[in-house]
Design an enzyme around this catalytic site. Sequence first.
Site, PDB file in Angstrom:
ATOM      1  N   LYS A 157      14.385 -22.418  16.494  1.00  0.00           N
ATOM      2  CA  LYS A 157      12.882 -22.758  15.655  1.00  0.00           C
ATOM      3  C   LYS A 157      13.306 -21.683  14.567  1.00  0.00           C
ATOM      4  O   LYS A 157      13.262 -20.404  14.653  1.00  0.00           O
ATOM      5  CB  LYS A 157      11.797 -22.532  16.278  1.00  0.00           C
ATOM      6  CG  LYS A 157      10.717 -23.068  15.305  1.00  0.00           C
ATOM      7  CD  LYS A 157       9.514 -22.800  15.721  1.00  0.00           C
ATOM      8  CE  LYS A 157       8.903 -21.283  15.356  1.00  0.00           C
ATOM      9  NZ  LYS A 157       8.761 -21.145  13.586  1.00  0.00           N
ATOM     10  N   GLU A 208      13.087  -8.568  19.687  1.00  0.00           N
ATOM     11  CA  GLU A 208      13.565  -7.907  18.598  1.00  0.00           C
ATOM     12  C   GLU A 208      12.150  -7.570  17.909  1.00  0.00           C
ATOM     13  O   GLU A 208      11.904  -8.831  17.198  1.00  0.00           O
ATOM     14  CB  GLU A 208      14.934  -8.281  17.604  1.00  0.00           C
ATOM     15  CG  GLU A 208      16.098  -8.470  18.222  1.00  0.00           C
ATOM     16  CD  GLU A 208      16.831  -6.926  18.410  1.00  0.00           C
ATOM     17  OE1 GLU A 208      16.121  -5.809  18.068  1.00  0.00           O
ATOM     18  OE2 GLU A 208      17.685  -7.086  19.205  1.00  0.00           O
ATOM     19  N   CYS A 242      12.324  -4.874   9.672  1.00  0.00           N
ATOM     20  CA  CYS A 242      12.039  -4.360  11.025  1.00  0.00           C
ATOM     21  C   CYS A 242      12.252  -2.893  11.315  1.00  0.00           C
ATOM     22  O   CYS A 242      11.492  -1.863  11.752  1.00  0.00           O
ATOM     23  CB  CYS A 242      12.318  -5.223  12.297  1.00  0.00           C
ATOM     24  SG  CYS A 242      14.270  -5.410  12.150  1.00  0.00           S
ATOM     25  N   GLU A 276       2.958  -1.241  11.033  1.00  0.00           N
ATOM     26  CA  GLU A 276       4.138  -1.709  10.174  1.00  0.00           C
ATOM     27  C   GLU A 276       3.759  -2.416   9.233  1.00  0.00           C
ATOM     28  O   GLU A 276       3.094  -3.457   9.060  1.00  0.00           O
ATOM     29  CB  GLU A 276       4.863  -2.551  11.152  1.00  0.00           C
ATOM     30  CG  GLU A 276       6.164  -3.362  10.581  1.00  0.00           C
ATOM     31  CD  GLU A 276       7.016  -4.298  11.337  1.00  0.00           C
ATOM     32  OE1 GLU A 276       6.479  -5.122  11.953  1.00  0.00           O
ATOM     33  OE2 GLU A 276       8.384  -3.952  11.477  1.00  0.00           O
TER      34      GLU A 276
HETATM   35  P1  NAI Z   1       5.596 -13.641  13.806  1.00  0.00           P
HETATM   36  O1  NAI Z   1       6.101 -12.727  14.760  1.00  0.00           O
HETATM   37  O2  NAI Z   1       4.421 -14.435  14.002  1.00  0.00           O
HETATM   38  O3  NAI Z   1       6.508 -14.882  13.404  1.00  0.00           O
HETATM   39  C1  NAI Z   1       8.006 -14.740  13.847  1.00  0.00           C
HETATM   40  C2  NAI Z   1       8.613 -16.298  14.324  1.00  0.00           C
HETATM   41  O4  NAI Z   1       7.812 -16.507  15.679  1.00  0.00           O
HETATM   42  C3  NAI Z   1       8.337 -17.367  13.375  1.00  0.00           C
HETATM   43  O5  NAI Z   1       9.406 -18.242  13.564  1.00  0.00           O
HETATM   44  C4  NAI Z   1       7.013 -17.956  13.889  1.00  0.00           C
HETATM   45  O6  NAI Z   1       6.887 -19.292  13.549  1.00  0.00           O
HETATM   46  C5  NAI Z   1       6.961 -17.502  15.443  1.00  0.00           C
HETATM   47  N1  NAI Z   1       5.862 -17.748  16.172  1.00  0.00           N
HETATM   48  C6  NAI Z   1       4.813 -17.117  15.647  1.00  0.00           C
HETATM   49  N2  NAI Z   1       3.696 -17.413  16.576  1.00  0.00           N
HETATM   50  C7  NAI Z   1       4.303 -17.988  17.658  1.00  0.00           C
HETATM   51  C8  NAI Z   1       3.796 -18.344  19.074  1.00  0.00           C
HETATM   52  N3  NAI Z   1       2.381 -18.408  19.500  1.00  0.00           N
HETATM   53  N4  NAI Z   1       4.809 -18.975  20.058  1.00  0.00           N
HETATM   54  C9  NAI Z   1       6.062 -18.829  19.461  1.00  0.00           C
HETATM   55  N5  NAI Z   1       6.342 -18.555  18.581  1.00  0.00           N
HETATM   56  C10 NAI Z   1       5.606 -17.994  17.388  1.00  0.00           C
HETATM   57  O7  NAI Z   1       5.386 -13.030  12.380  1.00  0.00           O
HETATM   58  P2  NAI Z   1       4.872 -13.432  10.894  1.00  0.00           P
HETATM   59  O8  NAI Z   1       3.449 -13.741  11.202  1.00  0.00           O
HETATM   60  O9  NAI Z   1       5.779 -13.992  10.075  1.00  0.00           O
HETATM   61  O10 NAI Z   1       4.578 -11.709  10.285  1.00  0.00           O
HETATM   62  C11 NAI Z   1       3.649 -10.668  11.012  1.00  0.00           C
HETATM   63  C12 NAI Z   1       4.025  -9.451  11.064  1.00  0.00           C
HETATM   64  O11 NAI Z   1       5.304  -9.481  11.810  1.00  0.00           O
HETATM   65  C13 NAI Z   1       5.010  -8.863   9.771  1.00  0.00           C
HETATM   66  O12 NAI Z   1       3.855  -8.519   8.723  1.00  0.00           O
HETATM   67  C14 NAI Z   1       5.834  -7.807  10.219  1.00  0.00           C
HETATM   68  O13 NAI Z   1       5.022  -6.753  10.266  1.00  0.00           O
HETATM   69  C15 NAI Z   1       6.157  -8.428  11.198  1.00  0.00           C
HETATM   70  N6  NAI Z   1       7.562  -9.130  11.487  1.00  0.00           N
HETATM   71  C16 NAI Z   1       8.693  -8.279  11.783  1.00  0.00           C
HETATM   72  C17 NAI Z   1       9.917  -9.029  12.056  1.00  0.00           C
HETATM   73  C18 NAI Z   1      10.925  -8.218  12.534  1.00  0.00           C
HETATM   74  O14 NAI Z   1      12.119  -8.355  11.988  1.00  0.00           O
HETATM   75  N7  NAI Z   1      10.893  -7.472  13.505  1.00  0.00           N
HETATM   76  C19 NAI Z   1      10.096 -10.328  11.390  1.00  0.00           C
HETATM   77  C20 NAI Z   1       8.766 -10.878  10.759  1.00  0.00           C
HETATM   78  C21 NAI Z   1       7.441 -10.228  10.857  1.00  0.00           C
END
Ligand code: NAI
Length: 546
Positions: free
Chosen positions: A237, A313, A347, A444
Site C-alpha cells: 500500500k 521504521e 525520519c 518530530e
Molecule cells: P502515517 O504514519 O500515518 O502514514 C504512513 C503510512 O501509513 C501511509 O501509507 C498511511 O496511509 C498509512 N496509515 C495511516 N494510518 C494507518 C492505519 N490506521 N493502518 C494502516 N496504515 C495506516 O504518517 P502521516 O500521517 O503521513 O504523517 C504524520 C507524521 O508521521 C509526519 O509528520 C512525520 O512526523 C511522521 N512520518 C514519518 C515517516 C518516516 O519516514 N518515519 C514518514 C512519514 C511520516
Amino acid sequence: MAARRIPLLLSRSFTSSSPTLFSRGRDSSLCRAAAAAAASCGYSTASSAAAAAEDPITPPVKVDYTQLLINGQFVDSASGKTFPSLDPRTGDVIAHVAEGEAEDVNRAVSAARKAFDEGPWPRMTAYERSKIILRFADLLERHNDEIAALETWDNGKPFEQSAQTEVPMTTRLFRYYAGWADKIQGLTAPADGPYHVQTLHEPIGVAGQIIPWNFPLLMFAWKVGPALACGNTIVLKTAEQTPLSALYVSKLLHEAGLPPGVLNIVSGYGPTAGAALASHMEVDKLAFTGSTTTGKIVLQLAAKSNLKPVTLELGGKSPFIVCEDADVDKAAELAHYALFFNQGQCCCAGSRTFVHESVYDQFVEKANALAMKRVVGDPFKGGIQQGPQIDSEQFEKILKYIRSGVDGGAKLETGGERLGSKGYYIKPTVFTDVKDDMLIAKDEIFGPVQSILKYKDLDEVIQRSNASQYGLAAGVFTHNLDTANTLMRALRVGTVWINCFDVFDAAIPFGGYKQSGQGREKSFYSLSNYLQVKAVVTALKNPAWL
Ligand code: NAI
Ligand code: MG
C-alpha cells in the site's frame, strides 16, 4: 494559467557540470548530491520567493497508471471510488487514482496468496528470480527521468534529487538484492546424537507492506527488493499523498518478467486499505514505515489478527553533535544538510543540532547564512534545493511547531513563515537558544526547521542526546578519534554517521532503537525479515561419524 515547459532531461546538463558527483548508480550518498546542488546555485532568499511564486513548470511526464495493480492487471477499485493525488506546488489535482479499500485488499491478498501457494515465483530457481530483478533494474535505468519526474510531481522534492540520486539509488538497491537472491542458504548443525540437522531458509509467504510519502520510491525499493529476492509475494500500500511512482515502476517490473500476482499495489488511505492489510489473516508478514503513532496501531492490528511478524521504521529526533574541535564551516554545512534535506521530511533528520559552547556563536552565524541562502522554489527548476512540503496537513503542522518555538522562548533567527502564497513552501527556519523541554526539541517536526542547542561537555551531550523516546540516528562531527569512539558507542541509535550524514547505501542496515522502530532494512539483515528458518532433523542409522 500558462505553465512553462522544461526539457525532459533537465538533469543531463547539471550532471555534465559535476560528473564525478553524479555518475548514476555509483552515488550512494545523498549528501554529495546536496553539496553539488548547493554549489550550483547561489540565489538569495529574494529570488527564492520569486521562484516559489512563478507559474508551475509543466512536468515532463504523463500519468499513465492510476488503477490498482492486482494479479498483473490494472483494475478499478471494487467500489469504483477514486481519490485525488495532489501537486504540492499548488494543491491542484495531478490525477484521480483508484481508491483501494478492504475489498480490494482482499482481492490483492488472494492474488498474492495464489501466486505464493501455486505460482512459479517461489518455485523457480533463485538465479531466474535474480535475472528478472536485474532486468527490472535495467528498465529503471532506461526510464530514470520519467520516473523521477513523477516522483517530483507527486512529492515536491527537487527533480535533480529525484533524477540524479533517488531513482539511481532505487536501481542500485534492486541490483543489490538481485545479487542476494541466489546466495540465501541454510546450514547444517552438529547435534548431541545421531541426527542430521539442517536449516532451510524459506520465503515467509505473502508480505504486506505499507510505505510513506517522503521517499515513495526508495521505500518501495527497501521493502520490495528483499521480499522478492527471498521468493515472497507482496501486497504493497502506497501513501495516499504519493501513489504514482510505484504504479509506474510496478508496470516495468512486470515487463521484466515478474509473474502475475507476485507484486500487487493497492493505493488508498491508512485507516481503510492500510488497516485491512495489517489485520489480514492471510498476510504472513507486515513491514511498515511511517509515524510512531501509526506504527503502534499496525502492530496492534497484526497482533489481534494472526500475529504476523512486523518490522517498523518509525520517527526520530536525531542529534547532530558538533564537537569542540570541529571545523565550524564544514560542520555547519553538514548540519544544514542533515536537517534541510528533502524539505526536512526525513525520519532521520538531524533535528537537534547540539553545538559545543566554544564554537556556538560562530556556528550559529554560519547556520543562519546557509538557511538564508537556501534556494526554495519550483522543484522542476534547475538549482532548486528545497521544494514545497508534501501537503496542507504537514504544512500547517510545521507552522504550528514554529509558533510553539517562538511562544516557548526560542530565538527565531531566520524564516518562520510560508514562502509565497500558493502551495506549501516554507522558508528555511533556524531557532537558537533551544531548550531540551521545548516541543521543537522533542517532537518530530518533519519540516525545514533547525533547532540549535548549546552544550558544555561530552557526558552532558550524550545524556541529552539519549533523553528521547526516539533512537533512529545521530551525526557526529569531530576529527578526534577518542571522541568519535566514545560517542559511537554511547548513543542509543540505529545509525551513527561520523563526519557524514544520510549515507544510504544498499549495503548499510537502517532501523531504530526505542520508539524509532523494530528490525533493520537494507543490507543482508533485511533478508531475515522475509525468511522463515525451518529446522529439519533426520535420524541417522549407523552414521560413520557425528
Ligand atoms: P502515517 O504514519 O500515518 O502514514 C504512513 C503510512 O501509513 C501511509 O501509507 C498511511 O496511509 C498509512 N496509515 C495511516 N494510518 C494507518 C492505519 N490506521 N493502518 C494502516 N496504515 C495506516 O504518517 P502521516 O500521517 O503521513 O504523517 C504524520 C507524521 O508521521 C509526519 O509528520 C512525520 O512526523 C511522521 N512520518 C514519518 C515517516 C518516516 O519516514 N518515519 C514518514 C512519514 C511520516
Ligand atoms: Mg501527491
